[in-house]
Design a protein around this motif. Structure first.
Motif, short mmCIF file in Angstrom:
data_model
loop_
_atom_site.label_atom_id
_atom_site.label_comp_id
_atom_site.label_asym_id
_atom_site.label_seq_id
_atom_site.Cartn_x
_atom_site.Cartn_y
_atom_site.Cartn_z
N ASP A 171 -49.80 9.68 -22.59
CA ASP A 171 -48.57 9.68 -21.78
C ASP A 171 -47.71 10.90 -22.12
O ASP A 171 -48.10 11.76 -22.92
CB ASP A 171 -47.79 8.38 -21.98
N ARG A 172 -46.54 10.98 -21.52
CA ARG A 172 -45.67 12.14 -21.70
C ARG A 172 -45.17 12.24 -23.14
O ARG A 172 -45.08 13.34 -23.69
CB ARG A 172 -44.49 12.05 -20.72
N PHE A 173 -44.85 11.11 -23.76
CA PHE A 173 -44.36 11.11 -25.14
C PHE A 173 -45.40 11.74 -26.07
O PHE A 173 -45.07 12.58 -26.91
CB PHE A 173 -44.05 9.69 -25.59
N SER A 174 -46.65 11.34 -25.89
CA SER A 174 -47.72 11.90 -26.74
C SER A 174 -47.96 13.37 -26.44
O SER A 174 -48.27 14.15 -27.34
CB SER A 174 -49.00 11.10 -26.54
N GLN A 175 -47.78 13.76 -25.17
CA GLN A 175 -47.95 15.17 -24.81
C GLN A 175 -46.93 16.04 -25.54
O GLN A 175 -47.27 17.12 -26.05
CB GLN A 175 -47.81 15.34 -23.30
N VAL A 176 -45.68 15.57 -25.60
CA VAL A 176 -44.64 16.31 -26.32
C VAL A 176 -44.98 16.37 -27.81
O VAL A 176 -44.81 17.42 -28.46
CB VAL A 176 -43.27 15.64 -26.11
N MET A 177 -45.49 15.28 -28.36
CA MET A 177 -45.88 15.26 -29.77
C MET A 177 -46.95 16.31 -30.06
O MET A 177 -46.86 17.07 -31.03
CB MET A 177 -46.42 13.87 -30.13
N VAL A 178 -47.96 16.37 -29.18
CA VAL A 178 -49.05 17.34 -29.35
C VAL A 178 -48.52 18.77 -29.23
O VAL A 178 -48.88 19.64 -30.02
CB VAL A 178 -50.15 17.08 -28.31
N GLU A 179 -47.66 19.00 -28.26
CA GLU A 179 -47.10 20.35 -28.07
C GLU A 179 -46.29 20.79 -29.27
O GLU A 179 -46.35 21.96 -29.68
CB GLU A 179 -46.24 20.36 -26.80
N ASN A 180 -45.52 19.88 -29.86
CA ASN A 180 -44.73 20.22 -31.05
C ASN A 180 -45.64 20.61 -32.21
O ASN A 180 -45.34 21.55 -32.96
CB ASN A 180 -43.85 19.04 -31.44
N LEU A 181 -46.74 19.89 -32.37
CA LEU A 181 -47.67 20.21 -33.44
C LEU A 181 -48.40 21.53 -33.18
O LEU A 181 -48.64 22.31 -34.10
CB LEU A 181 -48.68 19.07 -33.62
N GLN A 182 -48.73 21.77 -31.93
CA GLN A 182 -49.41 23.03 -31.59
C GLN A 182 -48.54 24.24 -31.87
O GLN A 182 -49.05 25.30 -32.26
CB GLN A 182 -49.84 23.00 -30.11
N ARG A 183 -47.23 24.08 -31.69
CA ARG A 183 -46.31 25.18 -32.01
C ARG A 183 -46.34 25.50 -33.50
O ARG A 183 -45.95 26.59 -33.91
CB ARG A 183 -44.90 24.83 -31.55
N ARG A 184 -46.75 24.52 -34.29
CA ARG A 184 -46.87 24.73 -35.74
C ARG A 184 -48.32 25.04 -36.14
O ARG A 184 -48.67 24.93 -37.31
CB ARG A 184 -46.38 23.49 -36.49
N HIS A 185 -49.13 25.38 -35.14
CA HIS A 185 -50.54 25.73 -35.35
C HIS A 185 -51.37 24.55 -35.84
O HIS A 185 -52.37 24.74 -36.54
CB HIS A 185 -50.68 26.91 -36.33
N CYS A 186 -50.96 23.31 -35.51
CA CYS A 186 -51.72 22.11 -35.84
C CYS A 186 -52.41 21.61 -34.57
O CYS A 186 -51.73 21.24 -33.61
CB CYS A 186 -50.81 21.01 -36.39
N THR A 187 -53.72 21.63 -34.59
CA THR A 187 -54.48 21.15 -33.45
C THR A 187 -55.06 19.78 -33.76
O THR A 187 -55.73 19.59 -34.77
CB THR A 187 -55.63 22.11 -33.11
N LEU A 188 -54.78 18.80 -32.90
CA LEU A 188 -55.30 17.46 -33.08
C LEU A 188 -56.67 17.39 -32.40
O LEU A 188 -56.80 16.96 -31.25
CB LEU A 188 -54.34 16.42 -32.49
N ALA A 189 -57.69 17.80 -33.13
CA ALA A 189 -59.03 17.92 -32.55
C ALA A 189 -59.65 16.57 -32.21
O ALA A 189 -60.58 16.51 -31.40
CB ALA A 189 -59.94 18.67 -33.53
N GLY A 190 -59.14 15.51 -32.82
CA GLY A 190 -59.75 14.20 -32.61
C GLY A 190 -58.99 13.27 -31.70
O GLY A 190 -59.09 12.05 -31.83
N LEU A 191 -58.24 13.81 -30.76
CA LEU A 191 -57.39 12.99 -29.89
C LEU A 191 -58.16 11.98 -29.06
O LEU A 191 -57.63 10.93 -28.70
CB LEU A 191 -56.56 13.88 -28.96
N GLU A 192 -59.40 12.29 -28.75
CA GLU A 192 -60.18 11.38 -27.90
C GLU A 192 -60.30 9.99 -28.51
O GLU A 192 -60.28 8.99 -27.81
CB GLU A 192 -61.58 11.97 -27.65
N ALA A 193 -60.38 9.94 -29.84
CA ALA A 193 -60.48 8.64 -30.52
C ALA A 193 -59.14 7.95 -30.64
O ALA A 193 -59.06 6.80 -31.09
CB ALA A 193 -61.09 8.83 -31.91
N CYS A 194 -58.07 8.63 -30.23
CA CYS A 194 -56.71 8.09 -30.36
C CYS A 194 -56.13 7.64 -29.02
O CYS A 194 -54.92 7.42 -28.90
CB CYS A 194 -55.78 9.14 -30.98
N GLN A 195 -56.96 7.48 -28.02
CA GLN A 195 -56.47 7.12 -26.70
C GLN A 195 -55.96 5.68 -26.63
O GLN A 195 -55.04 5.37 -25.89
CB GLN A 195 -57.56 7.34 -25.65
N SER A 196 -56.57 4.80 -27.41
CA SER A 196 -56.19 3.39 -27.36
C SER A 196 -56.59 2.70 -28.65
O SER A 196 -57.32 3.27 -29.49
CB SER A 196 -56.88 2.69 -26.19
#
Length: 270
Positions: A171-196
């Motif tokens: 959702d949008r909340f998680s998208q903002v979370m991911v974007e904030n981490l990406q700005r810090r050069h943190c990539t959440l490579a395993g997001l697919e397992a975090c969908q539900s």
């Protein structure tokens, strides 16, 4: 110079992940200083309380600490301390000393992290084993994390794996979370397992674990002892309770078990 760039990028990514260790420790230091829980040891890793953290952050860490500790302590009691704990990506976690203080020490306690954080290495030991992972698997690809939990399932015949990390990441909340981490050069490579919650459980059930459960942190927060929850809620005024709810609904605890010794590990729950 072009050939070196991937290594430089890798170093930057590793450093960004290492920085999250400091972030978590600082947040825990502040929350414990406010009285959310007692941790007399964290002051030795973070000398200063630091800047004020938002109440929803403090309550989120309160739910995280108590939720993980509930399952961890239950596992140790079920095995009567005849077990070992492997804390993956342990960072500056103080669980070892907490368990020592409450006379609930396992036979072995291992911590694994970057060499600069923890210099200890794991050896192949087959006592009943608890593996603990807090915001670690999400930084791996799904294939890498699946290989890791499969290795654990194959290596330890009587074991429990507790994983705390993101969930409901579509959702949008998680998208903002991911974007904030990406700005810090943190990539959440395993997001697919975090969908539900189901995708969190499936990672374990498909890799050799016999039983798996998962709950989001809002559910766990509501299941914690309400007299203590009422106590910590009086510590700070929280204006936007919806923000806390959004935050906690995007984190979860998933726990999986294998129980060759028939200790009743699958019964451990909240």
């Amino acid at each position: 110079m072009a050939a070196r760039k991937p290594f430089a990028d890798s170093d930057t990514a590793d450093e960004a992940v290492r920085a999250t260790c400091d972030d978590a420790t600082i947040c825990k230091r502040f929350a414990s200083s406010k009285g959310y829980w007692k941790d007399p040891y964290i002051q030795y890793f973070v000398r200063s309380v630091g800047e004020r953290k938002a109440p929803e952050i403090n309550r989120g860490y309160y739910a995280r600490v108590h939720g993980v500790n509930h399952l961890l302590d239950a596992f140790i009691r079920k095995t009567e301390c005849h077990c070992q704990i492997i804390n993956l990506g342990a960072g500056l976690d103080t669980t070892f000393w907490r368990l020592k203080d409450i006379n609930l020490m396992p036979r072995k306690f291992f911590e694994v992290d970057f060499p600069t954080v923890v210099a200890r290495k794991i050896h192949n030991i087959k006592l009943p084993t608890l593996l603990l992972s807090e915001c670690v698997l999400v930084y791996m690809t799904c294939l890498q994390s699946s290989n890791l939990v499969h290795w654990a399932a194959e290596t330890f015949h009587t074991a429990m794996f507790i994983s705390y990390e993101q969930v409901n990441m579509s959702d949008r909340f998680s998208q903002v979370m991911v974007e904030n981490l990406q700005r810090r050069h943190c990539t959440l490579a395993g997001l697919e397992a975090c969908q539900s919650l189901d995708s969190q459980k499936e990672r374990f059930l498909k890799t050799g674990w016999e039983h798996a459960d998962a709950l989001d942190m809002m559910t766990i927060y509501n299941m914690l002892p309400q007299d203590d929850v009422a106590r910590i809620e009086r510590l700070e005024f929280l204006d936007e309770k919806e923000l806390l709810q959004q935050l906690l609904q995007h984190y979860s605890i998933c726990w999986a078990t294998k129980d060759k010794l028939n200790l009743g590990l699958s019964q451990l729950a909240f």
